[in-house]
Structures are given as structure tokens and as C-alpha cells.
Write an enzyme that holds these catalytic residues in place. Structure first.
Site, PDB file in Angstrom:
ATOM      1  CD  GLU A 116     115.652  27.959  68.432  1.00 20.78           C
ATOM      2  OE1 GLU A 116     114.599  28.550  68.727  1.00 20.78           O
ATOM      3  OE2 GLU A 116     115.721  27.104  67.524  1.00 20.78           O
TER       4      GLU A 116
HETATM    5  C1  HEC Z   1     118.345  30.899  66.917  1.00 16.62           C
HETATM    6  C2  HEC Z   1     117.412  30.908  65.824  1.00 16.62           C
HETATM    7  C3  HEC Z   1     115.932  31.074  66.095  1.00 16.62           C
HETATM    8  C4  HEC Z   1     115.325  32.051  66.846  1.00 16.62           C
HETATM    9  C5  HEC Z   1     115.963  33.149  67.671  1.00 16.62           C
HETATM   10  C6  HEC Z   1     113.898  31.831  66.689  1.00 16.62           C
HETATM   11  N1  HEC Z   1     113.672  30.775  65.866  1.00 16.62           N
HETATM   12 FE1  HEC Z   1     111.877  30.142  65.210  1.00 16.62          FE
HETATM   13  N2  HEC Z   1     112.734  28.467  64.512  1.00 16.62           N
HETATM   14  C7  HEC Z   1     114.083  28.207  64.486  1.00 16.62           C
HETATM   15  C8  HEC Z   1     114.307  26.812  64.162  1.00 16.62           C
HETATM   16  C9  HEC Z   1     115.662  26.126  64.039  1.00 16.62           C
HETATM   17  C10 HEC Z   1     113.024  26.231  64.011  1.00 16.62           C
HETATM   18  C11 HEC Z   1     112.715  24.767  63.735  1.00 16.62           C
HETATM   19  C12 HEC Z   1     112.842  23.991  65.030  1.00 16.62           C
HETATM   20  C13 HEC Z   1     112.235  22.621  64.973  1.00 16.62           C
HETATM   21  O1  HEC Z   1     111.404  22.347  64.110  1.00 16.62           O
HETATM   22  O2  HEC Z   1     112.586  21.805  65.836  1.00 16.62           O
HETATM   23  C14 HEC Z   1     112.053  27.311  64.207  1.00 16.62           C
HETATM   24  C15 HEC Z   1     110.670  27.186  64.058  1.00 16.62           C
HETATM   25  C16 HEC Z   1     109.788  28.241  64.113  1.00 16.62           C
HETATM   26  C17 HEC Z   1     108.394  28.208  63.690  1.00 16.62           C
HETATM   27  C18 HEC Z   1     107.667  27.001  63.118  1.00 16.62           C
HETATM   28  C19 HEC Z   1     107.531  27.084  61.630  1.00 16.62           C
HETATM   29  C20 HEC Z   1     107.111  25.761  61.054  1.00 16.62           C
HETATM   30  O3  HEC Z   1     106.830  25.702  59.857  1.00 16.62           O
HETATM   31  O4  HEC Z   1     107.072  24.751  61.763  1.00 16.62           O
HETATM   32  C21 HEC Z   1     107.853  29.445  63.950  1.00 16.62           C
HETATM   33  C22 HEC Z   1     106.451  29.901  63.687  1.00 16.62           C
HETATM   34  C23 HEC Z   1     108.908  30.231  64.563  1.00 16.62           C
HETATM   35  N3  HEC Z   1     110.074  29.493  64.616  1.00 16.62           N
HETATM   36  C24 HEC Z   1     108.753  31.503  65.096  1.00 16.62           C
HETATM   37  C25 HEC Z   1     109.691  32.079  65.965  1.00 16.62           C
HETATM   38  C26 HEC Z   1     109.403  33.160  66.910  1.00 16.62           C
HETATM   39  C27 HEC Z   1     108.067  33.812  67.122  1.00 16.62           C
HETATM   40  C28 HEC Z   1     110.577  33.442  67.543  1.00 16.62           C
HETATM   41  C29 HEC Z   1     110.820  34.461  68.662  1.00 16.62           C
HETATM   42  C30 HEC Z   1     110.050  34.276  69.862  1.00 16.62           C
HETATM   43  C31 HEC Z   1     111.587  32.551  66.980  1.00 16.62           C
HETATM   44  N4  HEC Z   1     111.000  31.732  66.055  1.00 16.62           N
HETATM   45  C32 HEC Z   1     112.923  32.600  67.313  1.00 16.62           C
HETATM   46  C33 HEC Z   1     115.074  29.127  64.728  1.00 16.62           C
HETATM   47  C34 HEC Z   1     114.886  30.256  65.507  1.00 16.62           C
END
Ligand code: HEC
Ligand code: HEC
Length: 303
Positions: A116
């Protein structure tokens, strides 16, 4: 007396429903929210300064990325669908398999995930300390820039990402004209068919784990909750996703296998409930789901 009756009536109207509306406002620390909002949109948190949280969570477009799987730094493709960050404060755990207990713990994940943002916190703290952020952190936190405060500010901002006033919430609050007859029929079908057994509460999901493929093998490559607990009984259990704003968060399911909401509804009926439902019923349920789009969060409307 008349007023008393009206109050009583609307109260029972509310409590009788298995879904509750999103509050119109939420308490948060404004300074931290401003800082967290900046960090959320700043690629400085990634190893090569190309990816921010917002790259994968576009708040004004459903809070996700519209992709089957997310792309991180260096074009690395993930293997799980990005969920929305909207209303995530109401989820009982974060991530599909629930491995983070709250938003602050969640925020550590993507930063350190090699596919990521691919960064560790040490160089980020250095980068932030030698930028304008240093003064901002010092104003808010007595211990300045560190990992704990970075994720604290981001989590405080995320707390504000609630989407109140969807047509369905207005209906729940007593405005019987806020949704169409098809949407009312769809809500009834949603309850009568048993969707409500898993998708209920303030987020219409997000409050427990359940099996993906209850009645029929859903052919899932990911093992869900089992990945965290190694308990056989947790195999294929995922956090039941919230259905708020679901019209805007295609593709669907943890592996992004469907682009169309009607296909997911049909699949859910068959695989989760063992029911074959008619096209008319599917259309009405989809119509109900489309009434769950709320307003853009207040913290995103003002600069
Ligand atoms: C490259 C893409 C990517 C980036 C950059 C990213 N995310 Fe995500 N995010 C995801 C993915 C894919 C998941 C699900 C992963 C899993 O469940 O294993 C996720 C899950 C989440 C969730 C959980 C939501 C839920 O319903 O479970 C939150 C809140 C979140 N991200 C916030 C953030 C924050 C804050 C950042 C920056 C610090 C960030 N994300 C950066 C792709 C990304
Ligand atoms: C036994 C619990 C259960 C029942 C009953 C159930 N669901 Fe689900 N639903 C889930 C789980 C778990 C997921 C996530 C599956 C995954 O991707 O791993 C899900 C996912 C969804 C999604 C996709 C959300 C997204 O963001 O990807 C929609 C839409 C949905 N359900 C609608 C329905 C409808 C409509 C019904 C009734 C016909 C229904 N569900 C019945 C547990 C259930």
C-alpha cells in the site's frame, strides 16, 4: 395530551426499527480533525511520496477507490477490495477480517503495508518533523510528531466522516415521503427475506462477523477471520460490511467479484439465505439500497 401521544408514537416508530439513523453531528477535536484531514490527503505518508490515504479512499466518491483491488506504491496490486472509510467510526472492528480494533490501530496498517504505502513510521516522523507539520503537531500535542499522534489525528478526522440525512434516515425519523413506494417495498423485502439478520444497526452491518457462503460454498480465496484467529470455526467469516452509501462503492464483496448491486443482492439471497428471489424483488431491494446514500461529511464540505 395530543403532543404527548405524537412524541410517544414517533419514539416507538424509531425503536421498533432494526436500523437506526446516523446522528446529524459527531463530537470531535477541530484542531486534530484539520491536521488529520491534511495527513489523510498527503502522499508524504508513503515511501515514494506518491500515495495518500485518499488515493484509495476518495471520500467524495463513496469513500473507496472504485477498483476491484487497490493499487499501492510502484503499481503493486492488492488482493482485497478497499472498503469505504465513510461511517467507519461505527464499525465494531476495522478491516474485512477485523484485525484492527479501532481507527487509530487501523491507520498504522496501510502506511506500513509494503503493497500500500510501503513506509515505516521512523522515516515518516523524520519527514514530518522537517516540514511545516512540525509546528502544527507541537501546537496540538505536547510530545509533538510521533506515530501515536499521527494515527490519532487521522482517526479523529475519520471520526467525522459520517453521512447523515440519507432519504432512508429521513424516513426513519418520520418523514414518510422521503423514500419512494418501491424503496418502502424493498425495505420490507430486505426484512422479510432475512437480509436484516446480518445487516442491521446504525451501519446496516459493521457490527459482527458472519460467514461468507452460509448456504452454499462462496468459493472465497481469502479465509477471513481465520487469518487472525486460526480457529477452524472462523473460516470464511468476514466483518459484515455496512450497506450505507453502497450504491457508490462498486465493485462489491471482499474480492470485488461483482460490479452491479443487483448481482450481489441475487447472490446474497442464494448464498446467505438459500433463497431464489424474483427480478422484481431484486429491483426493489436495490431501490431500497439506493436510499442509503447520505450527505458528504461536513468536514469535507468546508475547507
Ligand atoms: C493502496 C490503497 C490503500 C491506501 C493507500 C490506504 N488504504 Fe485503507 N484500505 C485499503 C484496503 C484494500 C483495505 C481493506 C484491507 C483489509 O481488510 O484487509 C482498507 C481498509 C481501510 C479501513 C477499514 C474500513 C473497514 O470497514 O474495515 C480504513 C478505516 C482505512 N482503510 C483507512 C485508511 C487510512 C487512514 C489510510 C492512510 C493512512 C489508508 N486507509 C490508506 C486500501 C488502502
Ligand atoms: C448470514 C449473514 C448475511 C445475510 C443473511 C445477508 N448478508 Fe449481505 N453480506 C454478508 C457478508 C458476510 C458480506 C461480505 C462478504 C464478503 O465479501 O466476504 C455481505 C455483503 C453484502 C453486500 C456487499 C457490500 C459491499 O460493500 O461489498 C451487499 C450489497 C449485501 N451483502 C446485501 C445483502 C442483501 C440484500 C441480503 C438479503 C438478500 C443480504 N446481504 C443477506 C452477510 C449477510
Amino acid at each position: 395530551m395530543k403532543l404527548f401521544l405524537v412524541v410517544l408514537f414517533s419514539f416507538s416508530f424509531l425503536t421498533a426499527e432494526p436500523i437506526t439513523p446516523i446522528p446529524l453531528t459527531i463530537k470531535a477535536d477541530i484542531q486534530k480533525v484539520k491536521l488529520g484531514k491534511k495527513l489523510f490527503h498527503d502522499p508524504i505518508l508513503s515511501a515514494d511520496n506518491t500515495i495518500s490515504c485518499a488515493s484509495c479512499h476518495d471520500i467524495k466518491n463513496g469513500g473507496d477507490d472504485g477498483l476491484k483491488f487497490a493499487f499501492g506504491i510502484n503499481g503493486a496490486e492488492g488482493d482485497i477490495n478497499s472498503p469505504t472509510v465513510l461511517n467507519s467510526v461505527y464499525n465494531f472492528r476495522q478491516f474485512w477480517n477485523g484485525r484492527a480494533k479501532d481507527l487509530a490501530h487501523q491507520a498504522e496498517g496501510p502506511v506500513e503495508n509494503p503493497i500500500e504505502m510501503g513506509e515505516s513510521f521512523k522515516p515518516i516522523v523524520q519527514k514530518l518533523k522537517s516540514s511545516n507539520y512540525n509546528a502544527e503537531f507541537n501546537k496540538i500535542y505536547s510530545d509533538g510528531v510521533n506515530k501515536k499522534n499521527i494515527v490519532d489525528a487521522i482517526a479523529e478526522f475519520e471520526k467525522t466522516l459520517i453521512t447523515p440525512n440519507s432519504p432512508f434516515d429521513k424516513y426513519l425519523r418520520g418523514d414518510t415521503t422521503a423514500i419512494t413506494q418501491d424503496q418502502k417495498d424493498g425495505y420490507k423485502l430486505f426484512k422479510d427475506n432475512g437480509c436484516i439478520a446480518c445487516h442491521h444497526g446504525i451501519n446496516i452491518g459493521g457490527n459482527h462477523y458472519n460467514k461468507f457462503g452460509v448456504m452454499k460454498d462462496a468459493k472465497s480465496k481469502r479465509l477471513g477471520r481465520f487469518e487472525v484467529t486460526q480457529n477452524e470455526s472462523d473460516k470464511f467469516f468476514f466483518k459484515v460490511p455496512s450497506l450505507r452509501n453502497v450504491e457508490m462503492t462498486a465493485p462489491y464483496l471482499h474480492d470485488g467479484r461483482y460490479d452491479k448491486l443487483e448481482d450481489v443482492v441475487k447472490f446474497m439471497a442464494r448464498y446467505q439465505l438459500g433463497r431464489i428471489i424474483t427480478q422484481e424483488e431484486i429491483d426493489k431491494i436495490v431501490s431500497f439500497l439506493n436510499s442509503l446514500n447520505g450527505e458528504i461529511p461536513e468536514s469535507m464540505r468546508k475547507q
